[in-house]
Motif scaffolding. Structure first.
Motif, short mmCIF file in Angstrom:
data_model
loop_
_atom_site.label_atom_id
_atom_site.label_comp_id
_atom_site.label_asym_id
_atom_site.label_seq_id
_atom_site.Cartn_x
_atom_site.Cartn_y
_atom_site.Cartn_z
N ILE A 177 2.33 9.08 -19.13
CA ILE A 177 2.21 7.65 -18.81
C ILE A 177 0.93 7.47 -18.00
O ILE A 177 0.26 8.44 -17.64
N HIS A 178 0.59 6.23 -17.69
CA HIS A 178 -0.49 5.92 -16.76
C HIS A 178 0.16 5.67 -15.41
O HIS A 178 1.21 5.03 -15.31
N ARG A 179 -0.48 6.16 -14.35
CA ARG A 179 0.11 6.05 -13.02
C ARG A 179 -1.00 5.71 -12.02
O ARG A 179 -2.03 6.36 -12.00
N TRP A 180 -0.74 4.72 -11.20
CA TRP A 180 -1.67 4.33 -10.15
C TRP A 180 -0.94 4.30 -8.82
O TRP A 180 0.26 4.08 -8.76
N LYS A 181 -1.73 4.48 -7.75
CA LYS A 181 -1.19 4.34 -6.39
C LYS A 181 -2.01 3.27 -5.68
O LYS A 181 -3.24 3.28 -5.73
N ARG A 182 -1.33 2.33 -5.03
CA ARG A 182 -2.04 1.27 -4.31
C ARG A 182 -2.56 1.86 -3.01
O ARG A 182 -1.82 2.47 -2.23
N ILE A 183 -3.86 1.70 -2.78
CA ILE A 183 -4.50 2.28 -1.59
C ILE A 183 -5.01 1.20 -0.62
O ILE A 183 -5.38 1.51 0.49
N VAL A 225 0.86 -1.19 0.00
CA VAL A 225 0.00 0.00 0.00
C VAL A 225 0.89 1.25 0.00
O VAL A 225 1.87 1.30 0.75
N GLY A 226 0.58 2.18 -0.86
CA GLY A 226 1.38 3.40 -1.02
C GLY A 226 2.32 3.32 -2.21
O GLY A 226 2.89 4.33 -2.61
N SER A 227 2.48 2.12 -2.79
CA SER A 227 3.34 1.97 -3.97
C SER A 227 2.71 2.66 -5.17
O SER A 227 1.49 2.80 -5.28
N ILE A 228 3.56 3.06 -6.08
CA ILE A 228 3.11 3.69 -7.33
C ILE A 228 3.54 2.79 -8.48
O ILE A 228 4.67 2.31 -8.52
N TYR A 229 2.60 2.57 -9.39
CA TYR A 229 2.86 1.76 -10.57
C TYR A 229 2.68 2.65 -11.79
O TYR A 229 1.67 3.36 -11.92
N GLU A 230 3.67 2.62 -12.68
CA GLU A 230 3.61 3.42 -13.90
C GLU A 230 3.75 2.51 -15.11
O GLU A 230 4.51 1.55 -15.08
N GLY A 266 -3.65 -7.63 -8.47
CA GLY A 266 -4.64 -7.66 -7.40
C GLY A 266 -4.49 -6.40 -6.55
O GLY A 266 -3.77 -5.47 -6.89
N GLY A 267 -5.16 -6.35 -5.43
CA GLY A 267 -5.13 -5.17 -4.57
C GLY A 267 -6.04 -4.09 -5.11
O GLY A 267 -6.71 -4.26 -6.12
N THR A 268 -6.09 -2.98 -4.39
CA THR A 268 -6.92 -1.85 -4.79
C THR A 268 -6.02 -0.70 -5.17
O THR A 268 -5.16 -0.28 -4.38
N TRP A 269 -6.21 -0.17 -6.35
CA TRP A 269 -5.38 0.90 -6.90
C TRP A 269 -6.28 2.02 -7.36
O TRP A 269 -7.40 1.81 -7.80
N GLU A 270 -5.77 3.24 -7.28
CA GLU A 270 -6.50 4.38 -7.87
C GLU A 270 -5.58 5.10 -8.84
O GLU A 270 -4.37 5.19 -8.62
N ALA A 271 -6.19 5.58 -9.92
CA ALA A 271 -5.42 6.36 -10.89
C ALA A 271 -5.04 7.68 -10.22
O ALA A 271 -5.83 8.28 -9.50
N MET A 272 -3.82 8.11 -10.44
CA MET A 272 -3.36 9.37 -9.86
C MET A 272 -3.79 10.54 -10.74
O MET A 272 -4.15 10.35 -11.91
N ASN A 273 -3.78 11.74 -10.16
CA ASN A 273 -4.22 12.93 -10.88
C ASN A 273 -3.43 13.11 -12.17
O ASN A 273 -2.20 13.14 -12.14
N PRO A 274 -4.12 13.27 -13.29
CA PRO A 274 -3.42 13.54 -14.55
C PRO A 274 -2.71 14.90 -14.52
O PRO A 274 -3.15 15.82 -13.81
#
Length: 159
Positions: free
Chosen positions: A152-158, A16-21, A33-41
């Motif tokens: 790029i696309h960027r998500w943060k695991r929440i 949790v708190g990791s960023i995936y790009e 798996g896990g829950t991720w949210e897209a970060m602000n463009p």
């Protein structure tokens, strides 16, 4: 069973708190798996801590702007100077009329011959130029500037 263990290992590598790009728009939730949210463009990442300039960046803070206009205060101090042309050599015609014979009027240049009023000219004068300087503008205040970027696309695991 092996797939489940592999998925758990990958998810453990992204707490949790990791960023995936990625350049792919596929959500990491589908991949790991896990829950991720897209970060602000439209935002770039800045490291947390104190920059060499003394600016402090705290994790989660947001700032900056995409575009900014410059005001006079953002310009470096400067002034303008110049010289006008020296055109202007000229003379004036004076039309002399009748003389005042009474002392009630101020004396005026007059000359009359038998042919009527006479034209006089002033001496040629007026050849000159002007030098000017304007007020100083600007004080060199820095302004924000957007850095070069790649989208790029960027998500943060929440969760």
């Amino acid at each position: 069973m092996f797939q489940q263990v592999l998925k758990q290992a990958i998810l453990a590598a992204h707490p949790v708190g990791s960023i995936y790009e990625s350049t792919s728009d596929q959500s990491p939730a589908d991949l790991f798996g896990g829950t991720w949210e897209a970060m602000n463009p439209g935002r770039v990442l800045v490291s947390a801590g104190t920059a060499s300039t003394g600016t402090v960046y705290n994790a989660g803070d947001k700032g900056g702007e995409e575009a900014t206009g410059l005001s006079i205060a953002n310009l470096p101090p400067h002034s303008f100077s110049g010289t006008t042309s020296d055109d202007g050599l000229h003379e004036h015609n004076i039309m002399a009329g009748q003389a005042w014979s009474s002392g009630a009027q101020p004396a005026r240049l007059s000359y009359r011959d038998n042919n009527g009023p006479t034209n006089f000219k002033t001496n040629a004068a007026g050849l000159h130029h002007h030098t000017f300087t304007t007020n100083t503008l600007g004080s060199g205040v820095k302004h924000n500037n957007m850095m070069p970027y790649e989208v790029i696309h960027r998500w943060k695991r929440i969760a």
